[in-house]
Design an enzyme around this catalytic site. Structure first.
Site, short mmCIF file in Angstrom:
data_model
loop_
_atom_site.label_atom_id
_atom_site.label_comp_id
_atom_site.label_asym_id
_atom_site.label_seq_id
_atom_site.Cartn_x
_atom_site.Cartn_y
_atom_site.Cartn_z
N HIS A 345 17.23 -12.20 0.56
CA HIS A 345 17.05 -11.42 -0.67
C HIS A 345 16.89 -12.37 -1.85
O HIS A 345 17.69 -13.28 -2.04
CB HIS A 345 18.26 -10.51 -0.91
CG HIS A 345 18.06 -9.57 -2.05
ND1 HIS A 345 17.45 -8.34 -1.90
CD2 HIS A 345 18.35 -9.69 -3.37
CE1 HIS A 345 17.40 -7.73 -3.07
NE2 HIS A 345 17.93 -8.53 -3.98
N GLU A 375 12.59 -13.71 -11.05
CA GLU A 375 13.66 -14.66 -10.73
C GLU A 375 13.63 -15.86 -11.68
O GLU A 375 14.68 -16.36 -12.09
CB GLU A 375 13.55 -15.12 -9.27
CG GLU A 375 13.72 -14.01 -8.24
CD GLU A 375 15.02 -13.24 -8.39
OE1 GLU A 375 16.03 -13.83 -8.85
OE2 GLU A 375 15.04 -12.03 -8.07
N HIS A 505 22.41 -4.97 -2.58
CA HIS A 505 23.26 -4.96 -3.76
C HIS A 505 24.58 -4.24 -3.52
O HIS A 505 25.60 -4.59 -4.12
CB HIS A 505 22.52 -4.29 -4.92
CG HIS A 505 21.17 -4.88 -5.18
ND1 HIS A 505 20.07 -4.56 -4.42
CD2 HIS A 505 20.75 -5.79 -6.09
CE1 HIS A 505 19.02 -5.23 -4.86
NE2 HIS A 505 19.40 -5.99 -5.87
#
EC number: 3.4.17.23
Length: 805
Positions: A345, A375, A505
């Protein structure tokens, strides 16, 4: 000495005391920052090593380093309590102490703290190493990345997608269920010990602002803002949903209802979180050049390094810094394959000491091109606030951190920018049709995910608050999924599953509302930065690349870290203190207008009653009380298990005796849904180890008829009290009660006869007495005709009178 002199001396004394406390606090924090830097780096490095190489040794090293860091934080948090916040005037000092006085997980006992760490590490490992094996070839197994994700991104085979979707949840979600139950208990205990209502309230504390004049913001206000902005977004989402449903009907004509929810496994990824991969099925004007530039990237031999270098160029073009040399040396940007197990991930890492890294199993796709910008946006934020004290090195709130990279993605995705980097041909012309294509692609990613995000976090908040009983987690999950998101489970899931934890998550302990708030922030930021870049025209056409004015405005906010309230930081950039959905709606306004026109003849919204398995389901109604009275037993999970096992037996028997096939149906192949308290439910049957192969209802009905009496006997019921709706009652004898019916009937009849005889006897006696009494009272002369010389019975011999019967 005068009163004013005393007052002056008192103020001086108080100021001196405050100054002394603040100076002591500053000294304490300076020492903390120095020590924390080293310990945090060691803990972060151990965690990085584990995430990039999942081994038992690295798990142990990570736990040991984490224990040292936790023990240090617990000790320092206790020391920080010595400095009363109300006596601290310096906001920077106050914010640091406020952060440190939160004990976090260290407030738990040592045993519970270790148990919580073990749970978190185990859930992370299960998620990252979980695999699904082919039922027909156990040696052929797929990890989530890239195997299962590849299927969910690209396959158009309904059954293959269903197999991947269900297998991931069955293999991973079921393992996570008992761990997640413990996790909820321990996290709630930790939150309450830190003076929060529950763990959801603890997460919402990241948005709380206190004591800063008009910039205050409460945890409850976050809930209110999320709910009212969601109501504003719903009309756009409902029209997007209706349009996507119509296109999915074209692709899967026999599996979609024109008024129902969307099956969860058809929405572009494993979770239905982002609908981006539905673009090829839903593109409005397919004759136009493809604005998904994946093919162009492949044709031009792009790789992971090129993707991240292009992202870096974007940030540098607006005046933000290059990535460090250590970043390029230490990041893991591709999947190492079978060499080692990794957490694929995408994540951005600030390990401390200027060590910034990204972990991502990058693929050459447009989606990953935009993810790289996201990111790297995290890393830019990390680098910008690196000069802040250790405890203030974070985003103004969690949504800010997520929004930064998304701002860049909005610009990077525009046709204008893609042309500038050679991914769209120079002769690409924008018109109304390409505009709608572009906006639809953006909406599939951005608008499609908002209800998913809102509903997931709402469910978790309710779980932490205790509003959803543990034995109804999955029931409520899918009820909310249907009602809020318009998405339905393709097969029913009972309480052995933990579908939320099948998402990274959730199993890795991240709050999720950040992805909702970030979406609103990113459009507010985009609007403000486009104004700084002197952009003219619609917001969706804005590309801020090469605008150092926009970059500087952003950088000023990034450098603040958590040293200022987020409401103030937001106001500095956009001129407002609160979330606002208007810029997002403005961005998608042309698409919304087009969608409303497209949906004129379609049903907008969804019915929550329809399910993909409804046509093959059989409804069952059970009447325990009417059948067994006071001897009725409780209908619970054990009875459901017995029912499923009984149907599995019937299926085995039918296939063996009628079809000459030995098929080992098990109770897990009998899928039960819509269980109601008054004991009714639906069920259908799938082939063993193949959830995508649903046995036709007609075959199941034949199997039930064949074994009906055996099923009845298992529950001490008959065809009337155990009803299979649509299946006619059998000719077999019903279940016999303890006393034969004919004896009961005979007894009742004989009782009636005896009562009748008794009534007749007593009636006869009563009537005779009445007659005698009437005769005795009659006037003996009333009817005498004297002329005829009637006899007077009163003078006759009574011995001659006979007694009447």
């Amino acid at each position: 000495m005068s009163g004013s002199s005393w007052l002056l001396l008192s103020l001086v004394a108080v100021t001196a005391a405050q100054s002394t406390i603040e100076e002591q606090a500053k000294t304490f924090l300076d020492k903390f920052n120095h020590e924390a830097e080293d310990l945090f780096y060691q803990s972060s490095l151990a965690s990085w090593n584990y995430n990039t190489n999942i081994t038992e040794e690295n798990v142990q090293n990570m736990n040991n380093a984490g224990d040292k860091w936790s023990a240090f934080l617990k000790e320092q948090s206790t020391l920080a309590q010595m400095y009363p916040l109300q006596e601290i005037q310096n906001l920077t000092v106050k914010l640091q102490l406020q952060a440190l006085q939160q004990n976090g997980s260290s407030v738990l006992s040592e045993d519970k703290s270790k148990r919580l760490n073990t749970i978190l590490n185990t859930m992370s490992t299960i998620y990252s190493t979980g695999k699904v094996c082919n039922p027909n070839n156990p040696q052929e197994c797929l990890l989530l990345e890239p195997g299962l994700n590849e299927i969910m991104a690209n396959s158009l085979d309904y059954n293959e997608r269903l197999w991947a979707w269900e297998s991931w949840r069955s293999e991973v979600g079921k393992q996570l269920r008992p761990l997640y139950e413990e996790y909820v208990v321990l996290k709630n205990e930790m939150a309450r010990a830190n003076h929060y209502e529950d763990y959801g309230d603890y997460w919402r504390g990241d948005y709380e602002v206190n004591g800063v004049d008009s910039y205050d913001y409460s945890r409850g206000q976050l809930i209110e803002d999320v709910e009212h902005t969601f109501e504003e977004i719903k009309p756009l989402y409902e029209h997007l949903h209706a349009y996507v449903r119509a296109k999915l009907i074209n692709a899967y004509p026999s599996y979609i209802s024109p008024i129902g929810c969307l099956p969860a496994h058809l929405l572009g990824d494993m979770w239905g979180r982002f609908w981006t991969n539905l673009y090829s099925l839903t593109v409005p004007f397919g004759q136009k050049p493809n604005i998904d530039v994946t093919d162009a990237m492949v044709d031009q031999a792009w790789d992971a390094q090129r993707i991240f270098k292009e992202a870096e160029k974007f940030f540098v073009s607006v005046g933000l810094p290059n990535m460090t040399q250590r970043f390029w040396e230490n990041s893991m940007l591709t999947d190492p394959g079978n060499v080692q197990k990794v957490v694929c991930h995408p994540t951005a890492w600030d390990l401390g000491k200027g060590d910034f890294r990204i972990l991502m199993c990058t693929k050459v796709t447009m989606d990953d091109f935009l993810t790289a910008h996201h990111e790297m946006g995290h890393i830019q934020y990390d680098m910008a606030y690196a000069a802040q004290p250790f405890l203030l090195r974070n985003g103004a709130n969690e949504g800010f951190h997520e929004a930064v990279g998304e701002i860049m993605s909005l610009s990077a995705a525009t046709p204008k920018h893609l042309k500038s980097i050679g991914l769209l041909s120079p002769d690409f012309q924008e018109d109304n049709e390409t505009e709608i294509n572009f906006l639809l692609k953006q909406a599939l990613t951005i608008v499609g995910t908002l209800p998913f995000t809102y509903m997931l976090e709402k469910w978790r908040w309710m779980v932490f608050k205790g509003e959803i009983p543990k034995d109804q987690w999955m029931k409520k999950w899918w009820e909310m999924k249907r009602e809020i998101v318009g998405v339905v489970e393709p097969v029913p899931h009972d309480e052995t599953y933990c579908d939320p934890a099948s998402l990274f998550h959730v199993s890795n302990d991240y709050s999720f509302i950040r992805y909702y708030t970030r979406t609103l922030y990113q459009f507010q930021f985009q609007e403000a930065l486009c104004q700084a870049a002197k952009h003219e025209g619609p917001l969706h056409k804005c590309d801020i690349s090469n605008s150092t004015e926009a970059g500087q405005k952003l950088l000023n906010m990034l450098r603040l870290g958590k040293s200022e309230p987020w409401t103030l930081a937001l106001e500095n950039v956009v001129g407002a203190k609160n979330m606002n959905v208007r810029p997002l709606l403005d961005y998608f306004e042309p698409l919304f207008t087009w969608l409303k026109d497209q949906n004129k003849n379609s049903f907008v919204g969804w019915s929550t009653d329809w399910s993909p398995y409804a046509d093959q389901s059989i409804k069952v109604r059970i009447s325990l009380k009417s059948a067994l009275g006071n001897k009725a037993y409780e209908w619970n999970d054990n009875e459901i298990y017995l029912f499923r096992s009984s149907v599995a037996y019937a299926m085995r028997k039918y296939f063996l005796e009628v079809k000459n096939q030995m098929i080992l149906f098990g109770e897990e192949d009998v899928r039960v849904a819509n269980l109601k308290p008054r004991i009714s439910f639906n069920f259908f049957v799938t082939a063993p180890k193949n959830v995508s192969d649903i046995i036709p209802r007609t075959e199941v009905e034949k199997a039930i008829r064949m074994s009906r009496s055996r099923i009845n006997d298992a529950f001490r019921l008959n065809d009337n009290s155990l009803e299979f709706l649509g299946i006619q009652p059998t000719l077999g004898p019903p279940n016999q009660p303890p006393v034969s019916i004919w004896l009961i009937v005979f007894g009742v009849v004989m009782g009636v006869i005896v009562v009748g005889i008794v009534v007749l006897i007593f009636t006869g006696i009563r009537d005779r007495k009445k007659k005698n009494k009437a005769r005795n009272e009659e006037n003996p002369y009333a009817s005498i005709d004297i002329s005829k010389g009637e006899n007077n019975p009163g003078f006759q011999n009574t011995d001659d009178v006979q007694t009447s019967f």
